[in-house]
Write an enzyme that holds these catalytic residues in place. Structure first.
Site, PDB file in Angstrom:
ATOM      1  N   THR A 149       0.835  -1.203   0.000  1.00 44.68           N
ATOM      2  CA  THR A 149       0.000   0.000   0.000  1.00 44.68           C
ATOM      3  C   THR A 149       0.874   1.258   0.000  1.00 44.68           C
ATOM      4  O   THR A 149       1.842   1.347   0.742  1.00 44.68           O
ATOM      5  CB  THR A 149      -0.897   0.026   1.251  1.00 44.68           C
ATOM      6  OG1 THR A 149      -1.721  -1.124   1.245  1.00 44.68           O
ATOM      7  CG2 THR A 149      -1.759   1.276   1.271  1.00 44.68           C
ATOM      8  N   GLY A 201       0.578  -3.138   5.020  1.00 45.83           N
ATOM      9  CA  GLY A 201       0.739  -4.530   5.400  1.00 45.83           C
ATOM     10  C   GLY A 201      -0.490  -5.354   5.119  1.00 45.83           C
ATOM     11  O   GLY A 201      -1.213  -5.123   4.144  1.00 45.83           O
TER      12      GLY A 201
END
Length: 288
Positions: A149, A201
């Site tokens: 991300t 994550g």
């Protein structure tokens, strides 16, 4: 003045943010413009961000994005958005022009169309690499690892702070799956009185802990960005067992321009503040 970005591939974006901040741009414009450059580039799609990202289990690219300012109530997000190469731009429109804060799926798509965004065919949203990876998934059950991300944070000349996040989500996810990224308090959080933070994550796990909110609250109580990130990571690892902890990276910035990070895995990030003439690269090691 400061700018930070998650993962090493954020370096060009943070360099652009530095230039925009020094030219007097507002933090929100800085984050939106730098994010769009990455989102709409198929070459960075393999980092699981925007155009060129990996599709869901039906072969359709669905993107999540959010933007949040330090001012109370200034938040907008989209999730499971199809056919738009710059989802963070749509998230900003949600923040500024919608009575809602988070729009999902068909609702997000309909809003994007109302706001004048071009909706493209799914084939245009995939790169050769992501299309090929999808075929490997179908034929060989071969998956793709990673949770890269993109999170960008800007502190401008006027003291405004803004954070943005964007992701195409877990490769070959179930249609409609949404992770932590577009959720306030989970993937991002901002408070103009003290600080701003974002996470990266395994979003399905991260959202269970609201780590971004936790980090900001600790900084409100006097912790430095580094201390706050490590306290939150330690708490999560204690609850899961250090050898069983999922992938999570935390990065934070306070109003002094100080940066901190903590991660359960090796976590490269980029940053710039008034102490440096150039953008810096750093790597947060995983706990021993």
């Amino acid at each position: 003045m400061a700018a930070i970005g998650t993962w090493a591939f954020s370096y060009p974006a943070v360099r652009q943010m530095k230039d925009l901040i020094l030219s007097g741009e507002h933090a929100t414009d800085v984050v939106e413009r730098a994010m769009a450059e990455v989102e709409d580039d198929t070459e960075t799609g393999h980092h699981i961000v925007g155009r060129g990202g990996f599709p869901n289990s039906l072969g359709v690219l669905e993107c999540d994005a959010a933007i949040m300012e330090g001012h109370p109530g200034r938040f907008g997000a989209v999730a499971a958005l199809r056919g738009v190469g710059t989802p963070c731009k749509v998230a900003r429109r949600v923040m500024e022009r919608s009575p809602h804060s988070l729009l999902v799926g068909e609702g997000a798509l309909g809003f994007a169309v109302e706001q004048g965004f071009t909706v493209e065919p799914n084939d245009n949203m995939l790169s050769d690499r992501s299309a090929s990876a999808y075929q490997d998934f179908l034929q060989k059950k071969k998956n793709v690892s990673g949770h890269d991300t993109l999170g960008l944070v800007a502190l401008d000349l006027m003291g405004n702070i803004t954070v943005g996040v964007s992701t195409s989500g877990a490769p070959f996810k179930s249609p409609g799956r949404v992770g932590d990224s577009p959720l306030a308090g989970c993937g991002l959080f901002a408070d103009r009185t003290v600080s701003i933070t974002c996470t990266t994550g395994d979003g399905d796990k991260i959202m269970c802990y609201c780590p971004s909110f936790h980090v900001v609250q600790l900084m409100k109580q006097g912790s430095t960005p580094s201390e706050a990130c490590h306290i939150v990571l330690t708490d999560i690892m204690m609850k899961n067992g250090q050898d069983k902890c999922f992938e999570i990276g935390l990065i934070a910035l306070n109003m002094k321009g100080e940066v901190g990070a903590a991660s359960s895995v090796e976590f490269p990030y980029t940053f710039w503040n008034q102490s440096h003439d150039t953008v810096q690269q750093s790597t947060q090691s995983s706990p021993p």
